[in-house]
Design an enzyme around this catalytic site. Structure first.
Site, mmCIF file in Angstrom:
data_model
loop_
_atom_site.group_PDB
_atom_site.id
_atom_site.type_symbol
_atom_site.label_atom_id
_atom_site.label_comp_id
_atom_site.label_asym_id
_atom_site.label_seq_id
_atom_site.Cartn_x
_atom_site.Cartn_y
_atom_site.Cartn_z
ATOM 1 C CG HIS A 47 25.313 -7.078 38.438
ATOM 2 N ND1 HIS A 47 24.445 -6.874 39.587
ATOM 3 C CD2 HIS A 47 25.522 -8.386 38.190
ATOM 4 C CE1 HIS A 47 24.406 -8.332 40.199
ATOM 5 N NE2 HIS A 47 25.054 -9.001 39.397
ATOM 6 C CB SER A 61 18.364 17.660 19.058
ATOM 7 O OG SER A 61 18.466 19.122 20.077
ATOM 8 C CE LYS A 69 21.436 13.731 21.591
ATOM 9 N NZ LYS A 69 20.394 14.614 22.347
ATOM 10 C CD GLU A 71 14.695 8.671 24.266
ATOM 11 O OE1 GLU A 71 14.939 9.527 25.180
ATOM 12 O OE2 GLU A 71 14.855 9.042 22.668
#
Ligand code: ARG
Length: 470
Positions: free
Chosen positions: A162, A289, A295, A302
């Site tokens: 979970h 970024s 970043k 991804e």
């Protein structure tokens, strides 16, 4: 012929007054994507021609001419000098037309054959080659997972259910879970390759041929054989030209693989976040970024997660394509290729990039240690301790729950409670309770097969290395 129509391709030469309208030709061509079947198409044609010579349709000389004609064409395609003609629709007609332009015997090649069984053959040959390549890439990713784990054999992290901290596991154990999934994926691809490894040539357009074609010879020449070298042939001409279930199996295996890769990607994305901080990916496998200078993003992971969506979509497209098609061949089936090619290309690039990225990723041991030293991860071990003292597990579960509540109440970590506090909840606790919380001992206690125990994970790493060494 009207000015906006194409010259008639050979499939229309007798029956039609003109070629198709330009927009029809553009709508129905497949050469823009099926050209990549050229090796398989030539291989199939050479085997078919060899058989035609054996049954007396071609002379030895004609067969030689056809073979050398295809050799030259193959060299030109390899060298990038071959011109594909959209007006010839597809790879089959392009190659046959070009052969026939150069070699008169080319006009005999299509004897007893239809594009319907030809395309069913080509895609099976292609699939066989493609799966062999995919298996290599699957192995490489398994190796990358195993080696990543082996570089950090002592690192322990929390395991999660979970997405809540559950129990401690070796980092390597977590990675080896993916090696197991990929092993089953490899098995599914192997099953798929086995079922696709049946020769449909000889099915003709729908109903075989009146000519005495030697199907066994063609199948043997093309390697459609069983373990004993006996030819494997489709047994029903209508089935042979119309089903694409083997492509559905391939796309289903690909979809499941993509879903596994997506889950691995998600773990990596979590681990590399500042919140977890368990791993660090080399700069070359991350992106920045355009706005936020600080970043460093895990785009490879991804995109792997994102691309799994279209691989699942390809499977759905194929299923919908087949559903409701009347027997036998329908032009709809041409739509099978782009979906299949896309699945193969996408899972292959994801496998390769993920393997390369893992090779450039390191563990941050301090962050892992910090997270894994949460004594609550050993609450289940505490219940097992009481079970060892003779308490029924349900009662032990309840008692440990109460101990956790006490620790929470006093704002103390679980392992900092005094013996008196433990015994205040239940007298079964003894002075040896402190041993439960020594993490390295806790890991050593997990001795059963498949558990993340110290010996067991070492054994699993060694077994995987051995299995993947060949
Ligand atoms: N390009 C076609 C396909 O991929 C080849 C078979 C065409 N057959 C036909 N009867 N038009 O399915």
């Amino acid at each position: 012929m009207s000015s906006d129509s194409h010259p008639a391709p050979v499939s229309r030469s007798g029956r039609f007054g003109s070629g198709p309208a330009a927009d029809v030709a553009a709508f129905s061509e497949s050469i823009s994507f099926d050209w990549r079947l050229w090796r398989q198409d030539i291989r199939g044609s050479v085997a078919h021609a060899t058989m035609l010579q054996k049954i007396g349709v071609l002379s030895a000389r004609e067969l030689r001419d056809i073979k050398s004609g295809f050799d030259t064409i193959a060299q030109e395609i390899e060298g990038g000098t071959f011109t594909w003609k959209p007006e010839l629709e597809d790879v089959h007609m392009n190659l046959e037309a070009e052969l026939t332009r150069r070699v008169p015997a080319g006009a005999r090649l299509h004897t007893g054959r239809s594009r319907n069984d030809q395309v069913a053959l080509d895609i099976r040959l292609w699939l066989r080659d493609e799966i062999a390549g995919l298996q290599e890439d699957l192995r490489s990713l398994q190796r990358a997972l195993v080696e990543f784990g082996a570089r950090h054999p002592a690192v322990i992290i929390p395991g999660y259910t979970h997405l809540q901290r559950a129990q401690p596991v070796y980092f390597a154990h977590h990675l080896l879970a993916y090696a197991e999934m990929l092993e089953r994926d490899a098995g599914r691809f192997a099953d798929c390759a086995h079922r696709a490894n049946v020769c449909p040539l000889g099915s003709g357009a729908i109903a075989g041929s009146t000519l005495p074609l030697d199907r066994e010879l063609v199948a043997t020449l093309l390697g459609f054989v069983d373990a004993k070298g006996r030819p494997r042939l489709t047994q029903n001409s209508m089935d042979g030209v119309s089903d694409r279930d083997f492509l559905v199996e391939f796309c289903a295996s690909g979809a499941l693989l993509a879903v596994h890769l997506s889950r691995l990607a998600e773990d990596i994305i979590l681990w590399v976040s500042t919140e977890f901080g368990f791993i660090r990916i080399a700069d070359s496998y991350t992106t920045g970024s355009s706005l936020m200078p600080q970043k460093k993003n895990p785009d490879v992971a991804e995109l792997t997660r994102g691309k799994s969506g279209r691989v699942v979509g390809n499977l759905m497209s194929l299923l919908m394509l087949l559903k409701g098609l009347p027997m036998t061949y329908n032009r709809d089936l041409q739509e099978d290729k782009e979906r299949t090619f896309d699945t193969a290309d996408t899972v292959r690039s994801c496998l390769r990039l993920m393997a390369a990225m893992l090779g450039q990723t390191t563990v941050e041991p301090a962050a892992c240690k910090e997270a894994a030293s949460d004594p609550l991860l050993l609450a289940t071990d505490l219940a097992d301790y009481l079970v060892q003292k003779g308490m029924p597990f349900r009662q032990a579960h309840h008692v440990v729950g109460a101990v956790v509540a006490v620790a929470e109440k006093w704002g103390k970590p679980l392992d900092q409670l005094t013996l008196a506090e433990f015994q205040g909840v239940d007298p079964a606790f003894g002075a040896d309770v402190t041993g439960v919380f020594r993490l390295s001992e806790a890991m050593a206690r997990r001795r059963i097969i498949g558990a993340p125990g110290t010996q067991e994970v070492r054994r699993q790493l060694a077994a995987w290395r051995k299995r993947l060494s060949s």
